[in-house]
Scaffold this active site. Structure first.
Site, mmCIF file in Angstrom:
data_model
loop_
_atom_site.group_PDB
_atom_site.id
_atom_site.type_symbol
_atom_site.label_atom_id
_atom_site.label_comp_id
_atom_site.label_asym_id
_atom_site.label_seq_id
_atom_site.Cartn_x
_atom_site.Cartn_y
_atom_site.Cartn_z
ATOM 1 N N GLU A 190 0.837 -1.209 0.000
ATOM 2 C CA GLU A 190 0.000 0.000 0.000
ATOM 3 C C GLU A 190 0.872 1.260 0.000
ATOM 4 O OE1 GLU A 190 -2.786 -0.319 3.262
ATOM 5 O OE2 GLU A 190 -4.121 -1.522 2.034
ATOM 6 N N GLU A 384 -5.329 -8.195 -0.709
ATOM 7 C CA GLU A 384 -5.983 -8.000 0.590
ATOM 8 C C GLU A 384 -7.461 -7.712 0.384
ATOM 9 O OE1 GLU A 384 -4.300 -5.126 3.259
ATOM 10 O OE2 GLU A 384 -2.260 -5.725 2.760
HETATM 11 C C1 BGP Z 1 -4.035 -2.711 5.310
HETATM 12 C C2 BGP Z 1 -2.703 -3.389 5.643
HETATM 13 C C3 BGP Z 1 -2.816 -4.734 6.257
HETATM 14 C C4 BGP Z 1 -4.071 -4.959 7.095
HETATM 15 C C5 BGP Z 1 -5.302 -4.218 6.564
HETATM 16 C C6 BGP Z 1 -6.480 -4.276 7.505
HETATM 17 O O1 BGP Z 1 -3.814 -1.361 5.254
HETATM 18 O O2 BGP Z 1 -1.926 -3.513 4.467
HETATM 19 O O3 BGP Z 1 -1.617 -4.918 6.988
HETATM 20 O O4 BGP Z 1 -3.855 -4.694 8.425
HETATM 21 O O5 BGP Z 1 -5.015 -2.897 6.298
HETATM 22 O O6 BGP Z 1 -6.419 -3.175 8.386
HETATM 23 P P1 BGP Z 1 -6.609 -3.392 9.930
HETATM 24 O O7 BGP Z 1 -5.667 -4.477 10.298
HETATM 25 O O8 BGP Z 1 -6.287 -2.086 10.559
HETATM 26 O O9 BGP Z 1 -8.056 -3.811 10.092
#
Ligand code: BGP
Length: 485
Positions: A190, A384
């Site tokens: 990201e 993701e």
């Molecule tokens: C994205 C990241 C992941 C993951 C996801 C979910 O930004 O790349 O690492 O964590 O977010 O977010 P969160 O874990 O805050 O729910």
């Protein structure tokens, strides 16, 4: 059989070292920026935006504080020790692919060493070998919020150009050490999130920035990451000729709140800014509209004479992205404040929200896929996607998560619809196939997994793994290549 996906479609899941491994100081590992990320209980707009900030004082306190309960990412879910058991569970679901990251500080504890830590090199070789043994294709993220804290404190992270060389050194070690095991690589997780989370993505500490130049520091650091991404893409192709290197974007598909042209214009600008990060890594140059935007904001990026050629001659092979939600943009600031309970933007009345305020929009994924393929014409993989939820363990130990099955089922149907319209999508990895520590809140209770992990937000629990209902559902989807949707 209307949902059958293309043959060899790569179904799997995605993890990040800093959110699963634990063992934060084991076997010579150095402290990373993730290791000072504290646990946050509230989820409010201010708290969300605020708690991601950092200060030298907070960092120095954290470095002295061994209360692991305060720093959940230091313990993760102890994947470092349990990975064979977890990989076996992924193989039981039939995973074709697993996205993992290599923690920079396991190989280079401060980032400035000239030789890697052998124990770190060994650990990832064993992990990747076990994945291969189980016929799981690795996708390796080289930077996923795990940069050395030492580089942040000494140089203000990626703001310093020297960090490019340290990162290239780290990546070259990875390419040479794992060239027989890894074909798919991802440079920066990201990469667009640097302007939302400058510390965890680039080690930027606001007080180390020149006063009033904080935003310029972010885009200077981003430029260094763009150059580093191109240099490691070049190196990877030289060291592993069959390799495929991708960039990664948070796809923040944004809708105008009304058909008022002002809302539409604001939304257009937001979507174009989101594309900018992939534009540079796929087209090999800065979009002219971003250069004009920098001019208007007085942002001056220092580039070396060779940078333009480096970017142009070393673009990525594929595009990967994360998609969780869609957003809604309004030019009316009162509206945004009034909506309150969404983490970002105005609440969309046509969409439900997760318990963390993320708006659930399966059709938005199809829209995103079509937009991205139309713009880039590059092979794509979703790396993701998923929904964080507070799962409940029943008295008999079962965990019923129909909401997660519904989320995935609806998103998979839209993926297939996009493929049927010509989009080149070659794989999908759900975020957090096993419950892990949240990136944004450091909570454990924001569960994404098909596999439940017995651990609460304070770190209490046995770490025992349990299959949720969605585990068996996803297994069937993979077995039927989507036909059972
Ligand atoms: C994205 C990241 C992941 C993951 C996801 C979910 O930004 O790349 O690492 O964590 O977010 O977010 P969160 O874990 O805050 O729910």
């Amino acid at each position: 059989m209307k949902y059958k996906f293309p043959e060899n479609f790569l179904w799997g899941g995605a993890l990040a070292a800093n959110q699963v491994e634990g063992a934060w100081d084991a076997d010579g590992k150095g402290m990373s920026v993730a290791d000072v990320a504290m646990y946050r209980s509230k989820i409010s707009v201010d708290d969300y935006k605020g708690h991601l900030e950092i200060s030298k004082d907070l960092i120095e306190k954290a470095m002295q504080d061994n209360d692991i309960k305060k720093y959940p990412k230091r313990r993760g879910i102890n994947f470092y020790e349990y990975y064979k058991e977890d990989l076996a569970l992924f193989a039981e679901m039939g995973f074709k692919v697993l996205r993992v990251s290599i923690a920079w500080t396991r190989l280079f504890p401060t980032g400035e060493e000239t030789e890697p830590n052998p124990a770190g090199v060994k650990y990832y070789r064993e992990l990747l070998t076990e994945m291969r043994r189980l016929h799981i294709e690795p996708i390796v993220t080289l930077s996923h919020y795990e940069m050395p804290l030492a580089l942040s404190l000494k140089y203000n992270g990626w703001v310093e150009r020297k960090v490019i060389d340290y990162f290239v050194r780290f990546c070259n070690v990875c390419f040479n050490a794992y060239k027989d095991l890894v074909k798919y690589w991802l440079t920066f997780n990201e990469i667009d999130s640097i302007d939302r989370h400058p510390f965890i993505t680039a080690g930027i500490i606001p007080e180390l920035c020149e006063t009033g130049k904080e935003e310029e520091a972010i885009y200077q650091a981003l430029h260094h990451q763009f150059v580093a991404s191109s240099l490691v893409t070049k190196a990877c192709h030289e060291i592993i000729p069959s390799s495929q290197v991708g960039c990664m974007l948070t796809k923040l598909t944004t809708y105008p709140n009304t058909c008022n042209p002002l809302d539409v214009e604001a939304t257009l600008k937001k979507n174009l800014h989101n594309y900018f990060y992939a534009d540079v890594q796929i087209f090999g140059e800065y979009p002219v509209m971003i250069e004009k935007w920098f001019e208007r904001k007085g942002i001056q990026i220092v580039m070396a004479p060779e940078d333009k050629a480096i970017l142009k001659e070393n673009t990525v092979d594929y595009l990967s992205f994360s998609y969780y939600m869609s957003l809604t943009e309004s030019v009316d600031p009162e509206l945004e404040k009034a909506s309150g309970n969404t983490i970002m933007g105005v609440k969309n009345p046509y969409l439900p929200s997760s318990e963390w305020g993320w708006q659930i929009d399966p059709l938005g994924l199809k829209i995103s896929l079509i937009e991205l393929y139309d713009r880039y014409k590059k092979p794509m993989i979703i790396v993701e996607n998923g929904v964080g939820a507070k799962d409940v363990v029943e008295a008999d130990g079962s965990i019923h998560d129909p909401y997660r099955i519904r989320y995935f089922s609806e998103h998979f149907k839209q993926m297939k619809a996009a493929i049927d319209e010509g989009v080149d999508l070659f794989g999908y990895t759900s975020w957090g196939p096993i419950d892990i520590i949240s990136a944004g809140t450091s909570q454990m209770s924001k569960r994404y997994g098909f596999i439940y992990v017995d651990q609460d937000d304070e770190g209490n629990g046995t770490l025992r793994r349990s299959r949720k209902d969605s585990f068996y559902w996803y297994k069937k989807i993979i077995e039927s290549n989507g036909a059972d949707l």
